[in-house]
Design a protein around this motif. Structure first.
Motif, mmCIF file in Angstrom:
data_model
loop_
_atom_site.group_PDB
_atom_site.id
_atom_site.type_symbol
_atom_site.label_atom_id
_atom_site.label_comp_id
_atom_site.label_asym_id
_atom_site.label_seq_id
_atom_site.Cartn_x
_atom_site.Cartn_y
_atom_site.Cartn_z
ATOM 1 N N THR A 425 -33.113 -21.875 -12.102
ATOM 2 C CA THR A 425 -32.581 -20.715 -11.453
ATOM 3 C C THR A 425 -31.401 -20.078 -12.182
ATOM 4 O O THR A 425 -31.498 -18.808 -12.228
ATOM 5 N N VAL A 426 -30.709 -21.051 -13.125
ATOM 6 C CA VAL A 426 -29.864 -20.403 -14.018
ATOM 7 C C VAL A 426 -30.346 -19.740 -15.088
ATOM 8 O O VAL A 426 -29.941 -18.460 -15.275
ATOM 9 N N GLU A 427 -31.297 -20.131 -15.682
ATOM 10 C CA GLU A 427 -32.097 -19.361 -16.748
ATOM 11 C C GLU A 427 -32.546 -17.987 -16.022
ATOM 12 O O GLU A 427 -32.825 -16.984 -16.778
ATOM 13 N N LEU A 440 -22.470 -14.859 -23.518
ATOM 14 C CA LEU A 440 -23.092 -15.703 -22.542
ATOM 15 C C LEU A 440 -21.977 -16.450 -21.673
ATOM 16 O O LEU A 440 -22.385 -16.624 -20.545
ATOM 17 N N ASP A 441 -20.950 -16.822 -21.975
ATOM 18 C CA ASP A 441 -20.059 -17.572 -21.285
ATOM 19 C C ASP A 441 -19.276 -16.883 -20.071
ATOM 20 O O ASP A 441 -19.500 -17.612 -19.105
ATOM 21 N N ILE A 447 -22.246 -16.461 -12.644
ATOM 22 C CA ILE A 447 -23.422 -17.284 -11.987
ATOM 23 C C ILE A 447 -22.730 -18.701 -11.237
ATOM 24 O O ILE A 447 -23.180 -18.845 -10.035
ATOM 25 N N ALA A 448 -21.773 -19.270 -11.775
ATOM 26 C CA ALA A 448 -21.289 -20.142 -11.113
ATOM 27 C C ALA A 448 -20.613 -19.756 -9.928
ATOM 28 O O ALA A 448 -20.535 -20.611 -8.920
ATOM 29 N N GLU A 449 -19.724 -18.907 -10.015
ATOM 30 C CA GLU A 449 -19.332 -18.343 -8.879
ATOM 31 C C GLU A 449 -20.010 -18.084 -7.660
ATOM 32 O O GLU A 449 -19.773 -18.372 -6.430
ATOM 33 N N LEU A 450 -21.276 -17.427 -7.766
ATOM 34 C CA LEU A 450 -22.323 -17.123 -7.123
ATOM 35 C C LEU A 450 -22.846 -18.115 -6.463
ATOM 36 O O LEU A 450 -23.303 -18.080 -5.337
ATOM 37 N N PRO A 455 -18.305 -24.466 -12.809
ATOM 38 C CA PRO A 455 -18.491 -23.606 -14.245
ATOM 39 C C PRO A 455 -18.521 -24.634 -15.344
ATOM 40 O O PRO A 455 -19.076 -24.328 -16.457
ATOM 41 N N ASP A 456 -17.690 -25.547 -15.619
ATOM 42 C CA ASP A 456 -17.701 -26.548 -16.639
ATOM 43 C C ASP A 456 -19.085 -27.280 -16.950
ATOM 44 O O ASP A 456 -19.705 -27.452 -18.051
ATOM 45 N N ASP A 457 -19.708 -27.621 -15.718
ATOM 46 C CA ASP A 457 -21.030 -28.144 -15.753
ATOM 47 C C ASP A 457 -21.941 -27.363 -16.091
ATOM 48 O O ASP A 457 -22.954 -27.595 -17.158
ATOM 49 N N LEU A 458 -21.876 -26.044 -15.666
ATOM 50 C CA LEU A 458 -22.686 -25.055 -15.900
ATOM 51 C C LEU A 458 -22.780 -24.828 -17.500
ATOM 52 O O LEU A 458 -23.721 -24.630 -17.978
ATOM 53 N N ARG A 459 -21.645 -24.715 -18.028
ATOM 54 C CA ARG A 459 -21.356 -24.292 -19.196
ATOM 55 C C ARG A 459 -21.969 -25.501 -20.308
ATOM 56 O O ARG A 459 -22.277 -25.269 -21.429
ATOM 57 N N ALA A 460 -21.690 -26.786 -19.849
ATOM 58 C CA ALA A 460 -22.215 -27.673 -20.606
ATOM 59 C C ALA A 460 -23.828 -27.950 -20.532
ATOM 60 O O ALA A 460 -24.424 -28.366 -21.743
#
Length: 480
Positions: A425-427, A440-441, A447-450, A455-460
């Motif tokens: 879903t993220v991609e 991208l950041d 996307i993390a907020e929605l 957000p840190d996990d998503l970023r990693a």
């Protein structure tokens, strides 16, 4: 007669003996029958005795024709291109128009019932020749090498983008006919040299190396045009390993190859081992795989040996040789090497069985650049990059009717290599918003907020999912 090629070329063009002229004259039915090696419909379509019909019969179909007054028969016979007996003229070679607007000269096509091939047979331009021509980069270069030129067809494609061309072949007869191909096509200045592999160009470097080599894997090398005499797939292996020594900085080598599929071994490891240690970025594409029986049948048909007294013996011997090595199949495909100058070269190996946009050469440099750049991009650099979705990428969502969420999301390319990729879903969300305007950041933060994700996990996690999509051309980094 030094002016014979010019006179013959003028005659061919004036008679309409071109790709379009032949297609129009034969029509779909006869052309399709010819692809099955059935000549009767084509002979019927060319029986009027006019110049175009006569030339098709003589040069393409290999049928005897009554000697016409407008054909320089004496000169052609003196040059060894035709024979004359009892008022009938028969071609000694196959002369076909080619898509570049030139002509290709080779030995006559071999059809069922014809005499056995001579060992130094020079095969004409066909599917493999066209395949390589479609693959090769279109960028202009200073020096190009056509290794294993055969009838000289790749030179016709290189002539408009290489200032200097060297063409080599181990078979002196191939060079003889290649020179005639070039003369009839108005291509001059080609440096033709005899020898195996890179021996004729030792110590030299090229911006582009192309090769449609003798890649057929057989128990013994019977025909120079298709078999090297090397053990198994060793010729293609050695060609790949040697090529980087002859590339200029930023140079590219592109070739066709066969490789073995061996029981208990991943073919990717086998071919990847050829590229290991070359210090070049590499791209290997498997386009087809044949089982041992299919492969043997193909090449026995190629030499018109199907139906001959030795057919069963040759078939059994070849299959037994494959069995002794544990061969389960033979792969066919493309290999590209790019001297990027990087101390951290990358090799990508993949299968592409689908139809791709042609010519690949129009965008192959972008493919090679994306493979290398994505591999060397750090996670931090990727998160700071402004990505854009490539043109022609579509999203497909698959799931039961009425379901709130899809069971599978697929990104599909409608252009280029037409790859597909199953994504999360993220991609998928990024594919909907990446237009090159924002790094991208912050997009990941939104996307993390929605989605309520950390957000840190998503970023990693994001670089791992996006890196292959970037390498495969679903996204590109915007520089605007």
């Amino acid at each position: 007669m030094n002016d014979l090629p010019d006179r013959l070329r003028e005659l061919l063009l004036d008679s309409g003996y071109t790709i379009d002229g032949v297609r129009e004259r034969l029509g779909e039915v006869a052309a399709t029958a010819l692809a099955r090696e059935e000549t009767v419909p084509a002979l019927r379509a060319t029986r009027d005795g006019d110049p175009l019909g006569t030339l098709i019969r003589l040069w393409w179909l290999g049928a005897p024709v009554e000697a016409p007054g407008w054909l320089p028969v004496d000169g052609l016979a003196a040059a060894g291109l035709v024979t004359v007996e009892g008022g009938l003229v028969t071609s000694a070679v196959h002369l076909q128009p080619w898509e570049t607007g030139g002509y290709v000269v080779s030995d006559r096509k071999v059809r069922p019932g014809d005499p056995a091939l001579r060992e130094d047979h020079v095969v004409g331009a066909g599917g493999a020749s066209a395949n390589l021509a479609q693959l090769v980069s279109r960028r202009p270069v200073e020096r190009a090498l056509d290794l294993g030129t055969g009838c000289g067809v790749q030179v016709l494609h290189l002539a408009d983008r290489a200032r200097r061309i060297v063409a080599t072949d181990v078979n002196p007869r191939a060079l003889e006919l290649a020179r005639l191909s070039w003369a009839l096509s108005g291509v001059d200045g080609v440096d033709a040299r005899q020898g195996s592999l890179f021996d004729p160009v030792e110590g030299e470097r090229f911006d582009l190396v192309v090769s449609n080599p003798p890649f057929v894997i057989s128990p013994r090398g019977r025909f120079a045009y298709r078999e090297s005499g090397f053990e198994a797939d060793g010729f293609c292996r050695d060609l790949v390993r040697l090529a980087p020594r002859f590339l200029s900085p930023g140079g590219t080598c592109q070739l066709l190859a066969n490789w073995l599929h061996v029981d208990g071994e991943d073919w990717r490891d086998r071919v990847g081992g050829w590229l290991a240690g070359t210090s070049c970025d590499g791209w290997v594409v498997q386009r087809d795989v044949q089982d041992p029986a299919e492969y043997v049948e193909l090449w026995l048909r190629d030499a018109a040996e199907q139906g001959t007294p030795r057919y069963r013996e040759l078939y059994d011997d070849w299959l037994g040789w494959f069995e002794s090595m544990g061969v389960t199949g033979v792969g066919f495909g493309w290999i590209s090497l790019y001297d990027s100058g990087s101390l951290d070269p990358v090799v990508r190996i993949e299968e592409l069985g689908q139809r791709v946009e042609l010519p690949v050469g129009d965008y192959v440099d972008e493919v090679l650049a994306a493979i290398g750049a994505t591999h060397r991009l750090t996670d931090e650099e990727l998160l700071g990059a402004r990505l854009a979705v490539a043109a022609g990428v579509l999203e497909e969502r698959v799931g039961p009717p009425g379901a709130e969420d899809p069971s599978r999301i697929v990104l599909r390319q409608t252009r280029g290599l037409r790859r597909t990729a199953t994504v999360g879903t993220v991609e998928a969300a990024l594919a909907g918003v990446c237009d090159g305007d924002y790094p991208l950041d912050p997009l990941l933060a939104a996307i993390a907020e929605l989605t309520g994700e950390d957000p840190d996990d998503l970023r990693a996690k994001a670089p791992e999912g996006l890196r292959p999509l970037l390498a495969e051309g679903f996204f590109h980094i915007s520089t605007g």
